[in-house]
Design an enzyme around this catalytic site. Structure first.
Site, PDB file in Angstrom:
ATOM      1  N   ASP A   1       0.834  -1.202   0.000  1.00 33.89           N
ATOM      2  CA  ASP A   1       0.000   0.000   0.000  1.00 33.89           C
ATOM      3  C   ASP A   1       0.865   1.247   0.000  1.00 33.89           C
ATOM      4  O   ASP A   1       2.062   1.189   0.310  1.00 33.89           O
ATOM      5  CB  ASP A   1      -0.881  -0.012   1.265  1.00 33.89           C
ATOM      6  CG  ASP A   1      -2.113   0.859   1.127  1.00 33.89           C
ATOM      7  OD1 ASP A   1      -2.266   1.526   0.099  1.00 33.89           O
ATOM      8  OD2 ASP A   1      -2.926   0.853   2.068  1.00 33.89           O
ATOM      9  N   LYS A   2       0.249   2.368  -0.352  1.00 35.69           N
ATOM     10  CA  LYS A   2       0.918   3.680  -0.214  1.00 35.69           C
ATOM     11  C   LYS A   2      -0.093   4.665   0.371  1.00 35.69           C
ATOM     12  O   LYS A   2      -1.314   4.493   0.223  1.00 35.69           O
ATOM     13  CB  LYS A   2       1.506   4.151  -1.537  1.00 35.69           C
ATOM     14  CG  LYS A   2       0.660   4.968  -2.494  1.00 35.69           C
ATOM     15  CD  LYS A   2       0.769   6.452  -2.336  1.00 35.69           C
ATOM     16  CE  LYS A   2      -0.604   6.997  -2.633  1.00 35.69           C
ATOM     17  NZ  LYS A   2      -0.906   8.342  -2.560  1.00 35.69           N
ATOM     18  N   HIS A   3       0.413   5.666   1.054  1.00 37.46           N
ATOM     19  CA  HIS A   3      -0.490   6.687   1.589  1.00 37.46           C
ATOM     20  C   HIS A   3       0.221   8.016   1.556  1.00 37.46           C
ATOM     21  O   HIS A   3       1.423   8.096   1.792  1.00 37.46           O
ATOM     22  CB  HIS A   3      -0.899   6.341   3.025  1.00 37.46           C
ATOM     23  CG  HIS A   3      -2.172   7.006   3.456  1.00 37.46           C
ATOM     24  ND1 HIS A   3      -3.407   6.437   3.267  1.00 37.46           N
ATOM     25  CD2 HIS A   3      -2.399   8.193   4.046  1.00 37.46           C
ATOM     26  CE1 HIS A   3      -4.351   7.249   3.729  1.00 37.46           C
ATOM     27  NE2 HIS A   3      -3.758   8.329   4.212  1.00 37.46           N
ATOM     28  N   SER A   4      -0.538   9.056   1.275  1.00 36.29           N
ATOM     29  CA  SER A   4       0.054  10.396   1.227  1.00 36.29           C
ATOM     30  C   SER A   4      -0.480  11.232   2.394  1.00 36.29           C
ATOM     31  O   SER A   4      -1.582  10.984   2.893  1.00 36.29           O
ATOM     32  CB  SER A   4      -0.299  11.018  -0.121  1.00 36.29           C
ATOM     33  OG  SER A   4      -0.710  12.343   0.015  1.00 36.29           O
TER      34      SER A   4
ATOM     35  N   ARG B   1     -11.532  16.151  12.723  1.00 39.78           N
ATOM     36  CA  ARG B   1     -10.358  17.013  12.460  1.00 39.78           C
ATOM     37  C   ARG B   1     -10.577  17.870  11.214  1.00 39.78           C
ATOM     38  O   ARG B   1     -10.163  19.025  11.157  1.00 39.78           O
ATOM     39  CB  ARG B   1      -9.102  16.143  12.252  1.00 39.78           C
ATOM     40  CG  ARG B   1      -8.540  15.576  13.533  1.00 39.78           C
ATOM     41  CD  ARG B   1      -7.443  14.563  13.239  1.00 39.78           C
ATOM     42  NE  ARG B   1      -6.365  15.106  12.440  1.00 39.78           N
ATOM     43  CZ  ARG B   1      -5.701  14.425  11.504  1.00 39.78           C
ATOM     44  NH1 ARG B   1      -6.000  13.154  11.245  1.00 39.78           N
ATOM     45  NH2 ARG B   1      -4.743  14.985  10.822  1.00 39.78           N
TER      46      ARG B   1
ATOM     47  N   THR C   1      -9.204  10.627  -1.453  1.00 42.12           N
ATOM     48  CA  THR C   1      -9.469   9.602  -2.477  1.00 42.12           C
ATOM     49  C   THR C   1     -10.923   9.116  -2.448  1.00 42.12           C
ATOM     50  O   THR C   1     -11.524   8.867  -3.491  1.00 42.12           O
ATOM     51  CB  THR C   1      -8.499   8.419  -2.275  1.00 42.12           C
ATOM     52  OG1 THR C   1      -7.175   8.946  -2.286  1.00 42.12           O
ATOM     53  CG2 THR C   1      -8.629   7.373  -3.349  1.00 42.12           C
TER      54      THR C   1
ATOM     55  N   LYS D   1      -4.691   2.969  10.247  1.00 39.64           N
ATOM     56  CA  LYS D   1      -5.525   2.267   9.257  1.00 39.64           C
ATOM     57  C   LYS D   1      -4.692   1.388   8.333  1.00 39.64           C
ATOM     58  O   LYS D   1      -5.133   0.345   7.882  1.00 39.64           O
ATOM     59  CB  LYS D   1      -6.476   3.192   8.504  1.00 39.64           C
ATOM     60  CG  LYS D   1      -5.903   4.399   7.851  1.00 39.64           C
ATOM     61  CD  LYS D   1      -7.047   5.240   7.254  1.00 39.64           C
ATOM     62  CE  LYS D   1      -6.554   6.557   6.733  1.00 39.64           C
ATOM     63  NZ  LYS D   1      -6.564   7.607   7.732  1.00 39.64           N
ATOM     64  N   LYS D   2      -3.453   1.806   8.067  1.00 40.93           N
ATOM     65  CA  LYS D   2      -2.608   0.981   7.189  1.00 40.93           C
ATOM     66  C   LYS D   2      -2.216  -0.312   7.898  1.00 40.93           C
ATOM     67  O   LYS D   2      -2.260  -1.399   7.318  1.00 40.93           O
ATOM     68  CB  LYS D   2      -1.346   1.761   6.791  1.00 40.93           C
ATOM     69  CG  LYS D   2      -1.649   2.999   5.975  1.00 40.93           C
ATOM     70  CD  LYS D   2      -2.158   2.678   4.593  1.00 40.93           C
ATOM     71  CE  LYS D   2      -3.381   3.445   4.218  1.00 40.93           C
ATOM     72  NZ  LYS D   2      -3.812   3.275   2.844  1.00 40.93           N
TER      73      LYS D   2
ATOM     74  N   SER E   1      -3.150   8.642  12.424  1.00 45.41           N
ATOM     75  CA  SER E   1      -4.283   8.443  11.527  1.00 45.41           C
ATOM     76  C   SER E   1      -3.882   7.534  10.354  1.00 45.41           C
ATOM     77  O   SER E   1      -4.566   6.552  10.035  1.00 45.41           O
ATOM     78  CB  SER E   1      -4.738   9.814  11.011  1.00 45.41           C
ATOM     79  OG  SER E   1      -5.541   9.692   9.869  1.00 45.41           O
TER      80      SER E   1
HETATM   81  N1  URA Z   1      -4.192  11.008   5.535  1.00 49.11           N
HETATM   82  C1  URA Z   1      -4.747  10.450   6.638  1.00 49.11           C
HETATM   83  O1  URA Z   1      -5.258   9.347   6.562  1.00 49.11           O
HETATM   84  N2  URA Z   1      -4.720  11.106   7.772  1.00 49.11           N
HETATM   85  C2  URA Z   1      -4.162  12.310   7.902  1.00 49.11           C
HETATM   86  O2  URA Z   1      -4.169  12.848   8.987  1.00 49.11           O
HETATM   87  C3  URA Z   1      -3.582  12.907   6.755  1.00 49.11           C
HETATM   88  C4  URA Z   1      -3.624  12.226   5.575  1.00 49.11           C
END
Ligand code: URA
Length: 436
Positions: free
Chosen positions: A79-82, A167, A119, A186-187, A182
């Site tokens: 996975d990737k997350h930004s 938030r 997304t 979840k990751k 955060s």
């Molecule tokens: N993506 C997230 O899931 N959480 C954040 O706080 C910022 C980007």
């Protein structure tokens, strides 16, 4: 224990212990903590920050507020997350491209946060696509298609799902502890073995400067590694929108144009290839980063990635003909107006956050938790940094629900562009790599 005492302790600048943090996370998931208390908790953290022990405890607390997925699949789970940006639709390209290369991608994503796009909101522009699915269905789609992009749920990191939405509308997006917990909760809850983080830096990034971005990246890589997930990070430039558009349906259009090779956004494409190449190398699907990059590029150019995207859309409730008909199927705004430059020179600076706020004010992002988004609105045809402009050159186009909405923002978009006599120095998309 009670919420008031925990919030008060953080408000007074004291450190919270693991039990207090766990109590709060469980309260977020169960509903025992109210929205007001969650907002106050996030604000106290934003103002007084958290030390490393608190940050680790918050990540684990949010992770354990739900269950952790286990996978038994014939390929690595990646996975990737930004951290969030403007015009950042990499996930829409990378998830299917990785799946086309033999990886499995259970991508738990977010909605728009502050002025940054999300997304899940983008995917809502595809009629029928369900981002909220049961864990059984999520696992089925990942197994059968290779990728699924869905929301956190009551089972996967429910504490994050709740705090994230709060938030977004309480001015508490910009904090390292809140962002890293955060993302990582979840990751890690989605059971990934390999993760790449895209930490944005620049005028459109949540992190104010490179130092803060580096510190966030290092901390997140450390926590990911400690949790047994092979984690690395890129720090990338958000001094200009990543793609040529910002807005929900508009970014799906941009991503689809890239996936189908109809019209390739070069910076978006290159970053997708670089992030994917590193992930494939770390997961040992490719022998080198270069080979991995070639695999990602080939998966898009050959049409395999877009085929995966189409299967994912269909499996999650969207139209079966989406990849052939996306131009007709995506919602379009009623009014489209060009924003023209009033001076000549070079695009030397772009206030990316301002452009993100324009999308929010057009109705493409939330000001209140229950706001219903207008998925058709936003900006496109952004002129990139360094481009030569004449008086009358189009800097961007505004897509709005009516003429008034568009006229309200035209000047703001123009002011977000700085035109000067000299061309600016060229900047690279990838500023730094952290971890393997
Ligand atoms: N993506 C997230 O899931 N959480 C954040 O706080 C910022 C980007």
């Amino acid at each position: 224990m009670d919420a008031q005492a925990i919030i008060g302790k953080k408000r007074d600048g004291l450190s919270l212990n693991i039990d207090e943090i766990n109590w709060f996370c469980n309260g977020l998931a169960s509903g025992q903590v109210s929205d007001a208390q969650a907002g106050a908790f996030a604000m106290a953290i934003t103002i007084n920050d958290m030390n490393n022990n608190e940050l680790t405890a918050l990540t684990e607390g949010m992770l354990k507020s739900g269950s952790t997925l286990k996978w038994d699949l014939p390929g690595p789970v990646l996975d990737k997350h930004s951290t969030g940006g403007v015009g950042d639709c990499v996930s829409l390209l990378l998830a299917p491209a990785l799946a086309a290369c033999g990886a499995f991608v259970p991508m738990v994503s977010g909605r728009g946060l502050g002025y940054t796009g999300g997304t899940l909101d983008k995917l809502d522009a595809i009629t029928g696509y369900k981002t909220q699915v049961s864990t059984v269905n999520f696992k089925k789609v990942v197994k059968e298609v290779g990728c699924a992009i869905v929301s956190a749920s009551n089972e996967i990191a429910p504490a994050d799902k709740r705090l994230y939405a709060i938030r977004d509308v309480t001015g508490t997006v910009e904090n390292i502890a809140l962002i890293s917990s955060s993302i990582l909760s979840k990751k890690l809850a989605s059971g990934v073995e390999g993760l790449i983080l895209d930490i944005k830096s620049g005028s459109g990034a949540v992190m104010p400067n490179l130092k803060a971005a580096t510190s966030l990246a290092k901390r997140m890589v450390e926590i990911g590694q400690q949790s047994g997930c092979s984690t690395s990070a890129f720090i990338t430039n958000m001094d200009q929108p990543l793609a040529s558009s910002a807005g929900n349906a508009l970014e799906v259009m941009t991503a689809m144009n890239c996936l189908t090779m109809h019209k390739v956004d070069s910076r978006l494409f290159k970053l997708t290839v670089s992030l994917g190449g590193s992930l494939l190398k770390n997961a040992k699907i490719s022998r080198s980063v270069k080979d991995g990059e070639k695999m990602i590029r080939d998966s898009i150019e050959s049409g395999l990635a877009v085929e995966k995207f189409g299967k994912m859309v269909c499996a999650l409730g969207g139209p079966g003909n989406f990849i052939d008909r996306y131009r007709d199927l995506l919602p379009e705004a009623a009014t489209i107006v060009e924003v023209k430059s009033q001076s000549a020179g070079y695009v030397s600076q772009i206030d990316v956050k301002r452009l993100g706020m324009v999308v929010v004010s057009l109705g493409g992002g939330r000001r209140q938790q229950d706001d219903k988004l207008d998925l058709s609105v936003g900006l496109d045809q952004f002129l990139p940094l360094g481009e030569k402009v004449s008086v009358g050159s189009v800097l961007a186009r505004v897509h709005g629900r009516d003429e008034d909405a568009v006229l309200n923002v035209i000047n703001i978009v123009r002011q977000a562009y700085n035109i000067s006599e000299a061309a600016p120095e060229k900047t690279e998309s990838i500023i730094k790599r952290i971890g393997k």
